[in-house]
Design a protein around this motif. Structure first.
Motif, PDB file in Angstrom:
ATOM      1  N   SER A 230      33.254  38.285  65.583  1.00  0.00           N
ATOM      2  CA  SER A 230      32.348  38.016  65.582  1.00  0.00           C
ATOM      3  C   SER A 230      31.171  39.022  67.170  1.00  0.00           C
ATOM      4  CB  SER A 230      31.616  36.602  66.222  1.00  0.00           C
ATOM      5  OG  SER A 230      32.409  36.071  68.040  1.00  0.00           O
ATOM      6  N   PHE A 231      32.241  40.114  67.440  1.00  0.00           N
ATOM      7  CA  PHE A 231      31.503  41.296  68.475  1.00  0.00           C
ATOM      8  C   PHE A 231      32.555  42.557  68.617  1.00  0.00           C
ATOM      9  CE2 PHE A 231      34.638  38.513  71.384  1.00  0.00           C
ATOM     10  CZ  PHE A 231      35.208  39.301  71.945  1.00  0.00           C
ATOM     11  N   ILE A 232      32.112  43.377  68.666  1.00  0.00           N
ATOM     12  CA  ILE A 232      32.810  44.240  68.971  1.00  0.00           C
ATOM     13  C   ILE A 232      32.796  44.956  69.791  1.00  0.00           C
ATOM     14  CG2 ILE A 232      33.894  44.777  67.145  1.00  0.00           C
ATOM     15  CD1 ILE A 232      31.550  46.448  66.463  1.00  0.00           C
ATOM     16  N   LYS A 233      33.101  45.876  71.003  1.00  0.00           N
ATOM     17  CA  LYS A 233      32.625  46.375  72.440  1.00  0.00           C
ATOM     18  C   LYS A 233      33.632  47.277  71.826  1.00  0.00           C
ATOM     19  CE  LYS A 233      37.367  43.943  75.243  1.00  0.00           C
ATOM     20  NZ  LYS A 233      37.343  43.716  73.632  1.00  0.00           N
ATOM     21  N   GLU A 234      33.117  47.999  73.213  1.00  0.00           N
ATOM     22  CA  GLU A 234      33.998  49.981  74.015  1.00  0.00           C
ATOM     23  C   GLU A 234      35.207  49.584  74.624  1.00  0.00           C
ATOM     24  OE1 GLU A 234      33.258  53.561  76.567  1.00  0.00           O
ATOM     25  OE2 GLU A 234      31.960  51.470  77.064  1.00  0.00           O
ATOM     26  N   GLY A 235      36.222  50.815  73.747  1.00  0.00           N
ATOM     27  CA  GLY A 235      37.980  50.888  73.669  1.00  0.00           C
ATOM     28  C   GLY A 235      38.482  49.645  72.552  1.00  0.00           C
ATOM     29  N   ASP A 236      37.884  48.783  72.278  1.00  0.00           N
ATOM     30  CA  ASP A 236      38.420  47.642  71.178  1.00  0.00           C
ATOM     31  C   ASP A 236      39.252  48.623  70.022  1.00  0.00           C
ATOM     32  OD1 ASP A 236      37.972  46.079  71.803  1.00  0.00           O
ATOM     33  OD2 ASP A 236      35.812  45.632  70.529  1.00  0.00           O
ATOM     34  N   PHE A 237      38.546  50.437  69.989  1.00  0.00           N
ATOM     35  CA  PHE A 237      39.699  51.006  69.271  1.00  0.00           C
ATOM     36  C   PHE A 237      40.070  52.324  70.087  1.00  0.00           C
ATOM     37  CE2 PHE A 237      35.976  49.412  66.483  1.00  0.00           C
ATOM     38  CZ  PHE A 237      36.694  48.352  65.887  1.00  0.00           C
ATOM     39  N   ALA A 249      33.134  44.808  57.092  1.00  0.00           N
ATOM     40  CA  ALA A 249      32.025  44.603  55.981  1.00  0.00           C
ATOM     41  C   ALA A 249      32.574  43.037  56.043  1.00  0.00           C
ATOM     42  CB  ALA A 249      32.450  44.825  55.223  1.00  0.00           C
ATOM     43  N   HIS A 250      31.269  42.220  55.908  1.00  0.00           N
ATOM     44  CA  HIS A 250      31.849  40.778  56.054  1.00  0.00           C
ATOM     45  C   HIS A 250      32.022  39.439  56.822  1.00  0.00           C
ATOM     46  CE1 HIS A 250      29.993  41.058  52.278  1.00  0.00           C
ATOM     47  NE2 HIS A 250      31.202  42.020  52.134  1.00  0.00           N
ATOM     48  N   ASN A 251      32.106  39.959  58.212  1.00  0.00           N
ATOM     49  CA  ASN A 251      32.921  38.845  59.780  1.00  0.00           C
ATOM     50  C   ASN A 251      31.448  38.633  60.325  1.00  0.00           C
ATOM     51  OD1 ASN A 251      35.385  39.991  60.236  1.00  0.00           O
ATOM     52  ND2 ASN A 251      34.656  41.677  59.946  1.00  0.00           N
ATOM     53  N   HIS A 252      31.156  38.288  61.142  1.00  0.00           N
ATOM     54  CA  HIS A 252      29.864  37.753  62.273  1.00  0.00           C
ATOM     55  C   HIS A 252      28.997  38.290  63.187  1.00  0.00           C
ATOM     56  CE1 HIS A 252      31.681  34.515  59.225  1.00  0.00           C
ATOM     57  NE2 HIS A 252      32.627  34.265  60.233  1.00  0.00           N
ATOM     58  N   LEU A 253      29.216  39.624  62.884  1.00  0.00           N
ATOM     59  CA  LEU A 253      28.616  40.688  64.416  1.00  0.00           C
ATOM     60  C   LEU A 253      27.514  40.341  63.512  1.00  0.00           C
ATOM     61  CD1 LEU A 253      30.742  43.793  63.519  1.00  0.00           C
ATOM     62  CD2 LEU A 253      31.460  41.938  65.372  1.00  0.00           C
ATOM     63  N   LYS A 254      26.539  40.641  65.085  1.00  0.00           N
ATOM     64  CA  LYS A 254      25.504  40.108  65.872  1.00  0.00           C
ATOM     65  C   LYS A 254      24.970  41.424  66.254  1.00  0.00           C
ATOM     66  CE  LYS A 254      25.240  35.090  66.259  1.00  0.00           C
ATOM     67  NZ  LYS A 254      24.889  34.240  66.706  1.00  0.00           N
ATOM     68  N   GLU A 255      25.598  42.454  66.065  1.00  0.00           N
ATOM     69  CA  GLU A 255      24.538  43.413  67.009  1.00  0.00           C
ATOM     70  C   GLU A 255      26.209  44.688  67.022  1.00  0.00           C
ATOM     71  OE1 GLU A 255      24.090  44.132  71.399  1.00  0.00           O
ATOM     72  OE2 GLU A 255      25.935  42.944  71.548  1.00  0.00           O
ATOM     73  N   VAL A 256      25.968  45.588  67.281  1.00  0.00           N
ATOM     74  CA  VAL A 256      26.264  47.314  67.395  1.00  0.00           C
ATOM     75  C   VAL A 256      26.149  47.945  68.652  1.00  0.00           C
ATOM     76  CG1 VAL A 256      27.786  49.392  66.475  1.00  0.00           C
ATOM     77  CG2 VAL A 256      26.270  47.097  65.008  1.00  0.00           C
ATOM     78  N   PRO A 257      27.190  48.083  69.969  1.00  0.00           N
ATOM     79  CA  PRO A 257      26.720  47.534  71.624  1.00  0.00           C
ATOM     80  C   PRO A 257      27.250  49.315  71.573  1.00  0.00           C
ATOM     81  CG  PRO A 257      28.892  46.867  71.019  1.00  0.00           C
ATOM     82  CD  PRO A 257      28.507  46.780  69.491  1.00  0.00           C
ATOM     83  N   ALA A 258      26.250  49.792  72.275  1.00  0.00           N
ATOM     84  CA  ALA A 258      27.178  51.336  72.588  1.00  0.00           C
ATOM     85  C   ALA A 258      28.170  51.340  72.753  1.00  0.00           C
ATOM     86  CB  ALA A 258      25.936  51.432  74.104  1.00  0.00           C
ATOM     87  N   ARG A 259      29.016  52.824  72.444  1.00  0.00           N
ATOM     88  CA  ARG A 259      29.783  53.755  72.923  1.00  0.00           C
ATOM     89  C   ARG A 259      30.632  53.006  72.019  1.00  0.00           C
ATOM     90  NH1 ARG A 259      29.922  58.299  77.084  1.00  0.00           N
ATOM     91  NH2 ARG A 259      27.632  58.563  77.404  1.00  0.00           N
ATOM     92  N   VAL A 260      31.162  51.667  70.892  1.00  0.00           N
ATOM     93  CA  VAL A 260      31.372  50.782  70.557  1.00  0.00           C
ATOM     94  C   VAL A 260      32.558  52.159  69.915  1.00  0.00           C
ATOM     95  CG1 VAL A 260      30.280  50.006  69.053  1.00  0.00           C
ATOM     96  CG2 VAL A 260      32.378  48.922  69.141  1.00  0.00           C
TER      97      VAL A 260
END
Length: 492
Positions: A230-237, A249-260
């Motif tokens: 449901s969310f991704i954040k900077e540093g996840d990758f 694709a086909h997850n539950h993301l609502k936004e794409v935050p900065a520098r993720v």
């Protein structure tokens, strides 16, 4: 040529053929009666053996027959649609197998020594669509030459520490459609140096397993579609410094935050379609400026083209924004990055009007999809900057009005007809004549129905005929004007 010389040549030819044949290792199958109901055929690289819809007794019988030919290479051994709940110990002892498939066979237990004897030759192992509830680590640990492991469609719930230890050469690991909810931070210990492709799609992950993934510094492709993230954040990758393709694709993301994505600067392809994304930060794609070429944002909740976020992506070639809630295209929507785009998909939005300069910067565009919007008019001046580079234009399923503003499309299709573009010719683009309230196929609509009175000169692919008339007319007018001026200003 003398008889003696001819005879000598025949002897040399016979010797060459004999040596060549003697040097070949011709594969031979056991007699059919020894392996029935299994089947065997000879391929260039070895035997191809298949056992389907049978039981362990007949499989063991076939393996015993194959073991009587210890020098034969079994390039493919396929055990599919069988009743094989448990893979017995030493079942393949004495066999040289390169590709092993045990598919859809209700397999739930693999003994420790079931696979160890074929570890020196096995390069591909397919255990998909079975009943495995955990990674059979002990059975896999001696497969030191394995390149591909397929565990799709099982019942695996977690990846424990060192789950794949011993698979020193593994490059492709697929775990699609399991029930994985957790991944230990050392799960990929042992495969972290060689693994290039990892498929974790179709599971029940709720977050990015950063601790486990960060060690995979050789990974090129990561697929995490169809999870519950449901969310991704900077540093996840962080740590995935060689990643080329990322699928979310086909997850539950609502936004794409900065520098993720700032740690995966070599990323070439990013799939974010099929989420519920409504907000994209202007620095969402920070770090991807030099390499990102394919971006999929379709089937989300985007209300406007995120041009501020997209503008730094000056190498972007493929942009998919289909099935969002976009109603307006700003005139600067593609300014700064549109020059490299060859594919633009805007179908299934709510676009009613195209502004005059909408496509001004799309100098390389080859495919434009505007299908299923609410467009009634597509004037030629809007399409003029891109019409010469376009190979595919889809404007079907719009409430188009049959007027002379669409003449450009009719002429463009006729030019394509000379190139036998079958895909475009099969599409029926429908428009409505206002006074008649009837639908017509635009491809075959006469010019008078389009209200092109006084403009009915047929255009050629280059517009040369029309241009010639304009130039000729202009030239005659200029000559006449010049003569008049000369007469008026003739000195006395």
């Amino acid at each position: 040529m003398s008889v003696a010389v001819r005879g000598a040549l025949l002897v040399v030819l016979w010797i060459c053929m004999w040596v060549g044949t003697a040097g070949q290792n011709v594969a031979q199958c056991p007699p059919d009666s020894d392996i029935t109901p299994c089947a065997c055929s000879c391929k260039k690289n070895g035997l191809d053996v298949m056992c389907e819809f049978t039981d362990p007794h007949h499989i063991n019988k076939a393996m015993a027959a194959l073991k009587e030919r210890p020098n034969e290479v079994i390039f493919y051994l396929k055990l599919r649609h069988n009743s094989l709940h448990k893979l017995p110990r030493f079942v393949f002892l004495g066999l040289d197998i390169r590709h092993l498939t045990i598919h859809n066979s209700s397999l739930s237990v693999i003994e420790e020594s079931s696979l160890s004897s074929i570890g020196k030759g096995l390069t591909q192992l397919d255990l998909s669509q079975n009943l495995l509830s955990a990674i059979p680590s002990v059975a896999l640990r001696d497969l030191h030459h394995l390149l591909i492991l397929n565990l799709n469609h099982n019942r695996i719930t977690s990846l424990h520490s060192r789950a794949f230890e011993g698979l020193d050469t593994l490059e492709i690991l697929s775990l699609y459609e399991n029930k994985i909810t957790s991944i230990d931070e050392d799960a990929f210990k042992g495969v972290d140096k060689k693994l290039k492709r990892l498929n974790l799609g179709g599971n029940a992950l709720t977050r990015i397993p950063t601790e486990a993934l960060s060690k995979l510094d050789s990974l090129k492709k990561l697929e995490m579609q169809e999870n519950d993230i449901s969310f991704i954040k900077e540093g996840d990758f962080e740590g995935l410094r060689n990643l080329d393709s990322l699928g979310l694709a086909h997850n539950h993301l609502k936004e794409v935050p900065a520098r993720v994505f700032s740690h995966i600067t070599l990323l070439n392809s990013l799939e974010l379609d099929g989420n519920n994304i409504a907000h994209i930060d202007r620095e969402a794609f920070y770090g991807l400026e030099e390499n990102l070429q394919y971006l999929r944002l379709g089937d989300n909740n985007i209300h406007s083209i995120p041009n501020n976020a997209l503008r730094p992506l000056h190498r972007l070639r493929h942009l998919d924004l289909r099935a969002n809630n976009i109603t307006v295209i700003p005139e600067d929507a593609f300014t700064g990055y549109g020059d490299s785009i060859t594919f633009l998909n805007l179908q299934k939005n709510d676009i009613k009007v195209l502004p005059a300069m909408a496509f001004e910067n799309l100098n390389s565009l080859e495919t434009l999809n505007l299908q299923n919007n609410k467009l009634t008019h597509i004037p030629e001046e809007i399409m003029e900057p891109i019409v010469d580079t376009l190979k595919v234009v889809d404007i079907t399923d719009n409430p188009l009005v049959c007027d002379c503003e669409l003449r450009w499309f009719r002429d463009w299709l006729r030019n394509l007809r000379d190139k036998d573009d079958e895909m475009m010719q099969k599409k029926r683009t429908i428009c409505t004549v206002p006074n008649e309230h009837r639908e017509f196929n635009l491809q075959n609509l006469p010019l008078d129905k389009m209200n092109c009175v006084g403009k009915n000169l047929e255009r050629t692919s280059s517009g040369a005929a029309t241009l010639g008339v304009i130039i000729t007319g202009f030239g005659l007018a200029a000559i006449a004007a010049g003569a008049s001026m000369q007469h008026r200003w003739r000195p006395l």
